[in-house]
Structure formats: C-alpha cells, structure tokens
Design an enzyme around this catalytic site. Structure first.
Site, PDB file in Angstrom:
ATOM      1  N   LYS A 126       0.873  -1.179   0.000  1.00  0.00           N
ATOM      2  CA  LYS A 126       0.000   0.000   0.000  1.00  0.00           C
ATOM      3  C   LYS A 126       0.905   1.222   0.000  1.00  0.00           C
ATOM      4  O   LYS A 126       2.031   1.156   0.502  1.00  0.00           O
ATOM      5  CB  LYS A 126      -0.865   0.004   1.273  1.00  0.00           C
ATOM      6  N   ASP A 166      -6.786   4.247  -5.006  1.00  0.00           N
ATOM      7  CA  ASP A 166      -7.484   4.113  -3.725  1.00  0.00           C
ATOM      8  C   ASP A 166      -8.123   5.482  -3.493  1.00  0.00           C
ATOM      9  O   ASP A 166      -8.279   6.249  -4.451  1.00  0.00           O
ATOM     10  CB  ASP A 166      -6.502   3.724  -2.601  1.00  0.00           C
TER      11      ASP A 166
HETATM   12  P1  NDP Z   1     -16.870   6.265  -3.163  1.00  0.00           P
HETATM   13  O1  NDP Z   1     -16.075   7.443  -2.736  1.00  0.00           O
HETATM   14  O2  NDP Z   1     -17.225   6.076  -4.601  1.00  0.00           O
HETATM   15  O3  NDP Z   1     -18.252   6.201  -2.346  1.00  0.00           O
HETATM   16  C1  NDP Z   1     -18.313   6.221  -0.966  1.00  0.00           C
HETATM   17  C2  NDP Z   1     -19.759   6.424  -0.578  1.00  0.00           C
HETATM   18  O4  NDP Z   1     -19.885   6.338   0.838  1.00  0.00           O
HETATM   19  C3  NDP Z   1     -20.297   7.801  -0.952  1.00  0.00           C
HETATM   20  O5  NDP Z   1     -21.658   7.682  -1.265  1.00  0.00           O
HETATM   21  C4  NDP Z   1     -20.085   8.584   0.329  1.00  0.00           C
HETATM   22  O6  NDP Z   1     -20.932   9.707   0.476  1.00  0.00           O
HETATM   23  C5  NDP Z   1     -20.454   7.539   1.330  1.00  0.00           C
HETATM   24  N1  NDP Z   1     -19.917   7.875   2.644  1.00  0.00           N
HETATM   25  C6  NDP Z   1     -18.650   8.248   2.946  1.00  0.00           C
HETATM   26  N2  NDP Z   1     -18.534   8.486   4.250  1.00  0.00           N
HETATM   27  C7  NDP Z   1     -19.763   8.256   4.775  1.00  0.00           C
HETATM   28  C8  NDP Z   1     -20.296   8.327   6.069  1.00  0.00           C
HETATM   29  N3  NDP Z   1     -19.547   8.708   7.100  1.00  0.00           N
HETATM   30  N4  NDP Z   1     -21.603   8.000   6.259  1.00  0.00           N
HETATM   31  C9  NDP Z   1     -22.386   7.629   5.205  1.00  0.00           C
HETATM   32  N5  NDP Z   1     -21.925   7.560   3.961  1.00  0.00           N
HETATM   33  C10 NDP Z   1     -20.642   7.865   3.749  1.00  0.00           C
HETATM   34  O7  NDP Z   1     -16.058   5.019  -2.614  1.00  0.00           O
HETATM   35  P2  NDP Z   1     -16.160   3.488  -3.030  1.00  0.00           P
HETATM   36  O8  NDP Z   1     -17.566   3.138  -3.322  1.00  0.00           O
HETATM   37  O9  NDP Z   1     -15.116   3.205  -4.039  1.00  0.00           O
HETATM   38  O10 NDP Z   1     -15.668   2.790  -1.681  1.00  0.00           O
HETATM   39  C11 NDP Z   1     -16.550   2.524  -0.606  1.00  0.00           C
HETATM   40  C12 NDP Z   1     -15.853   1.603   0.370  1.00  0.00           C
HETATM   41  O11 NDP Z   1     -15.467   0.395  -0.300  1.00  0.00           O
HETATM   42  C13 NDP Z   1     -14.565   2.145   0.998  1.00  0.00           C
HETATM   43  O12 NDP Z   1     -14.461   1.608   2.299  1.00  0.00           O
HETATM   44  C14 NDP Z   1     -13.478   1.531   0.110  1.00  0.00           C
HETATM   45  O13 NDP Z   1     -12.227   1.444   0.793  1.00  0.00           O
HETATM   46  C15 NDP Z   1     -14.077   0.163  -0.127  1.00  0.00           C
HETATM   47  N6  NDP Z   1     -13.550  -0.551  -1.279  1.00  0.00           N
HETATM   48  C16 NDP Z   1     -13.653  -0.014  -2.544  1.00  0.00           C
HETATM   49  C17 NDP Z   1     -13.163  -0.715  -3.620  1.00  0.00           C
HETATM   50  C18 NDP Z   1     -13.337  -0.204  -5.012  1.00  0.00           C
HETATM   51  O14 NDP Z   1     -12.959  -0.927  -5.950  1.00  0.00           O
HETATM   52  N7  NDP Z   1     -13.910   0.956  -5.216  1.00  0.00           N
HETATM   53  C19 NDP Z   1     -12.457  -2.012  -3.464  1.00  0.00           C
HETATM   54  C20 NDP Z   1     -12.475  -2.523  -2.098  1.00  0.00           C
HETATM   55  C21 NDP Z   1     -12.981  -1.782  -1.064  1.00  0.00           C
HETATM   56  P3  NDP Z   1     -20.388  11.204   0.161  1.00  0.00           P
HETATM   57  O15 NDP Z   1     -20.503  11.346  -1.304  1.00  0.00           O
HETATM   58  O16 NDP Z   1     -21.323  12.072   0.930  1.00  0.00           O
HETATM   59  O17 NDP Z   1     -18.967  11.285   0.667  1.00  0.00           O
END
Ligand code: NDP
Length: 444
Positions: A126, A166
């Site tokens: 990482k 990431d």
């Molecule tokens: P995005 O940034 O695309 O989406 C994150 C989502 O979560 C947004 O809708 C965001 O809302 C919401 N969010 C963030 N913080 C909060 C909170 N405190 N309460 C409620 N909603 C919240 O990220 P990803 O979808 O890519 O990733 C989501 C998770 O999955 C992370 O933990 C990431 O590490 C994990 N992950 C992702 C991978 C990938 O390929 N994308 C692979 C493996 C794991 P807002 O827009 O308001 O910030």
C-alpha cells in the site's frame, strides 16, 4: 504468554505511535488464534509471525512540487511493500491528508490476506501521500503525480510492485502516474492498474467490487439453503461499490429499498431506480437527497439511521465503522439474516462480534470486497499477455474468483471447528497460503 500475545506485545513496543497498525494486527491475530495454536511449534521454529507482522520494506520520500501560485510545496510519499511471498506487491495508492505510516501499514497488512484469498499471485502493499487532491487544479495534481512517480518508479515494476488507485486516486491520477513512469523508464508495461481503457485498463474494473460482493453473497445464500431473489436489501453509500452492488442485486431479483451518502439516506418502498441514482452520482456528482425530486414517492431522511429500515440483507458499502453495535442489534431485531461488507471494515468490532455470535450469514470485507483487487489482477494478466478480454470473459473470471473465495473461507472455518464463521475462515485461508510460501522460501 501465548505466541500470539507475545507477537502483539512486540508489535506495540517496536512500532510506537501506530495505533491503526496495532489494531489491525490484533484483530487479525485474534482471529488466527485457532490456526496458530494448532501449529505453534512449526511457526515458532520458522519465526513466521515475527516476519509476518514486519513489512519487507518501507520506502519514504520527499515529494516537492510547485503550485499554481508558483509556491513550492512538499509532501510526504510512501510505499509499504509488506509481503511478496506469493507474488509481486499489489495494493492501492491513497492521497489524503490523513495518510501516515501507521495507516499505510494497517492497509498493507490487510491487503496481504485479501490478495491471497483471491487465489491470484499477488503479494500485499500500500502507498500514498498526505497530499490532498481536493480543490487542486488538474495542473497541480499532475505536478504532484509526476514528482511522486519520479521517486516511486525506482521501486516498482510489472514483476515487482504494481500499485493501483485508492481514496483520492482515480482514473485521472493513474493516467498521470502511468505517463510519468513511461517517460522515466521508456517501458510500456502494466506497472499500475485502474488504467483507462485506451491504455491497458480492463473492462469490468468499474463494476468489479459491487458485482463481486453480490456474487459472493449469492453463493453464501445458496450454500445455506437461501436465495437472493425476492429479498429486501438495504445498501449504504451511493458511490462506486454501492451502485454496482445494487445493479447486480437487482439483476438477480432482489429488491433494494435504500441508499445513503454522508448527509442522509433515501427509502424507496417500490425499489431503487438505479438510472436515477447513476444520473445524480455519476453524471451530476450531486447528493442522494435529489432522488426524491425524481421519485416523489420515496422518502429522504437527513443524518444516520439507514440500518433502522427493515431488511433481509444489509450491505454496508460506504466507509469504515459505519455500522455499530446498536445498528447491528436493530438489524437483527428487524429480521436481517445476512450481512456482506462492500466497504473496508464498515462494521465495528462489537457489531462483527454480535453477528458472529448470533450466527447470521456474515461475510467480512476482506473476502466480500476482494472483487476489486481480483479484477486488478486480471488487468495485470491482460497487460502481460498484451490482450484485452471481453466484458463477459472478465465478468466470468470475477464470478469464479468470488465463488472460490467463499469456498476457501467456508472450508477453513469448517476445518478449524467453527463452521459458518467466515471471519475466521477468510483470515485463516488467506494466512495459510502466505505462510506456506514463506516457510518454503526459507528465512528471507
Ligand atoms: P466512493 O467514494 O465512490 O463512495 C463512498 C460512498 O460512501 C459515498 O456515497 C459517500 O458519500 C459515502 N460515505 C462516505 N462516508 C460516509 C459516512 N460517514 N456515512 C455515510 N456515507 C458515507 O467510494 P467506493 O464506493 O469506491 O468505496 C466505498 C468503500 O469500499 C470504501 O471503504 C473503500 O475502501 C471500499 N472498497 C472499494 C473498492 C473499489 O474498488 N472501489 C475495493 C475494495 C474496497 P459522500 O458522497 O457524501 O462522501
């Protein structure tokens, strides 16, 4: 003192000021206790745990760049090359002000086990920087990425270390990083994943984590005599993982009734209209509350509370520690019987313990969201072959990988006398493969 306790005490003593790393080591070692106790003599003799918790290498460097006003800025850059026993280091680069060595060590450590579970030849790593891309111009982001790569390029390569995106590192940043690597080395090789489709990216990478989550959920349900079709599902978040989890869940006949963002959540009793969500999130970059403008029968609620909506299946896909003990109790009281984690560590330790204790179907993020890195592994394969597979080919491979991860986690849990405990099963299965390789390769 047990071997596990001894190693944990050493980690705390020898890595001062790194609470996230301590926490990750503790959680993983606790869940590995069964396998470590059963093999204590062999592991002690080979110094396995001492080596397992120590990164092979940490590169830390200065990242100087010039902002739009002509001022010189300096950030910290890192790459943690944690473990290469089963393949070249693989893991994302994070650009966020919170980035420090402790967080990258915690993420790199977890990545070792996740990558092992995919069955692909990928070690764990990482990296990143405390640079904040928010509010920066494209030129500033490019200047930072070029400077970052001007040091990093010496330490990575298609057969040594293959970073990915990431938080804060999307297609734009991967493009700038790749361009600078090519310019410095003269090599056009698969040194980064998450690339654009015109220069070596893979189809399905965008959908991979969400689709993979549903593939493993579907497999877990089937193997436990249940099915996804007709079930009511609540998904948190509305980002990349959440959107494609909803898409695949709906294709398989589930009814998804809720989504959220960091401001609040929507409830649509008739089932979420995903085209509306995609338009808001992927096109307009808007807020989830705008959904009710297009679908007036849906309800928007400000703040937390998405887990109070009754459902059969809960899929936390937003962020770490978003589902606490109270939420877990509410879900269980409302009849929720399955939880699969799309996000990294979305359930708190207490919530996870309750799900495991109550023996609901619970798939931890390490296994459930591994579809993202698995498809990155498939991008590497295509780059090495200098071929691009079709959407269907990649999707089928992703499906097989997720079914395989379920089988490995279920089998390990069974072998160690905790059938159905996929938390222990996923950690044990990932660990066994890495440790076998470490022992076979001698003291390195
Ligand atoms: P995005 O940034 O695309 O989406 C994150 C989502 O979560 C947004 O809708 C965001 O809302 C919401 N969010 C963030 N913080 C909060 C909170 N405190 N309460 C409620 N909603 C919240 O990220 P990803 O979808 O890519 O990733 C989501 C998770 O999955 C992370 O933990 C990431 O590490 C994990 N992950 C992702 C991978 C990938 O390929 N994308 C692979 C493996 C794991 P807002 O827009 O308001 O910030």
């Amino acid at each position: 003192m047990s071997y596990v306790d001894e190693i944990y005490a050493k980690v705390v003593e020898q890595n001062p000021g790194e609470p996230e790393f301590h926490q990750a080591v503790k959680e993983v070692l606790d869940s590995l206790k069964l396998v470590i106790d059963a093999n204590e003599e062999k592991y002690r003799k080979a110094g396995v745990l001492e080596r397992f918790v120590e990164p092979e290498r940490i590169i830390s460097f200065r990242v100087p760049w010039v902002d739009d006003k002509g001022n010189i800025q300096v950030n910290k850059g890192y790459r943690v090359q944690f473990n290469s026993a089963i393949g070249p280091y693989k893991g994302g680069l994070r650009l966020h002000p919170s980035v420090n060595q402790s967080i990258l060590k915690f993420l790199g450590f977890e990545q070792v086990l996740k990558n092992s579970l995919t069955g692909l030849p990928m070690g764990g790593g990482k990296g990143g920087s405390n640079f904040d891309p928010k509010g920066k111009s494209d030129r500033e982001v490019m200047a930072f990425c070029q400077s970052f790569m001007t040091e990093l390029y010496r330490h990575i390569g298609k057969d040594t270390d293959v970073p990915a995106g990431d938080i804060g590192v999307g297609a734009r940043e991967v493009g700038f990083l790749f361009g600078q690597y090519k310019r410095l080395t003269g090599l056009y090789e698969g040194v980064l994943t998450g690339k654009g489709l015109t220069f070596g990216g893979s189809l399905v990478r965008t959908q991979a984590t969400g689709y993979g989550l549903i593939y493993i959920l579907d497999e877990m349900l089937k193997k436990n005599g249940k099915e996804l079709a007709g079930k009511t599902v609540v998904v948190s978040g509305s980002g990349n993982v959440a959107i494609y989890a909803v898409e695949k869940a709906q294709q398989l006949g589930a009814k998804v009734v809720a989504l959220s963002d960091s401001n609040g959540y929507i409830y649509d009793k008739d089932g979420i209209k995903l085209d509306v969500v995609k338009e808001i999130k992927e096109v307009r970059r808007g807020r989830i509350k705008e959904y009710v403008d297009a679908v007036p029968t849906a309800v928007y609620t400000e703040g937390k509370g998405i887990w109070t909506i009754p459902c059969d299946i809960a899929l936390p896909c937003a962020t770490q520690n978003e589902l606490n003990l109270e939420d877990a109790k509410t879900l269980l009281a409302n009849g929720c019987f399955a939880v699969a984690e799309g996000a990294n560590m979305p359930s708190t330790r207490e919530a996870t313990d309750l799900f495991v204790e109550k023996k609901i179907l619970f798939m931890p993020g390490k296994a459930a969201n591994a579809g993202g890195v698995a498809t990155s592994g498939l991008e590497q394969s295509q780059n090495s072959l200098r071929l691009s597979w079709s959407f269907e080919e990649v999707d089928e491979k992703l499906h097989d990988i997720m079914v395989g991860i379920f089988a490995k986690a279920a089998d390990a849990a069974e072998r160690y006398g905790v059938p159905g405990n996929y938390v222990a099963g996923a950690n044990i299965a990932g660990f066994e493969k890495v440790v076998d390789a470490m022992i076979a390769q001698g003291v390195v």
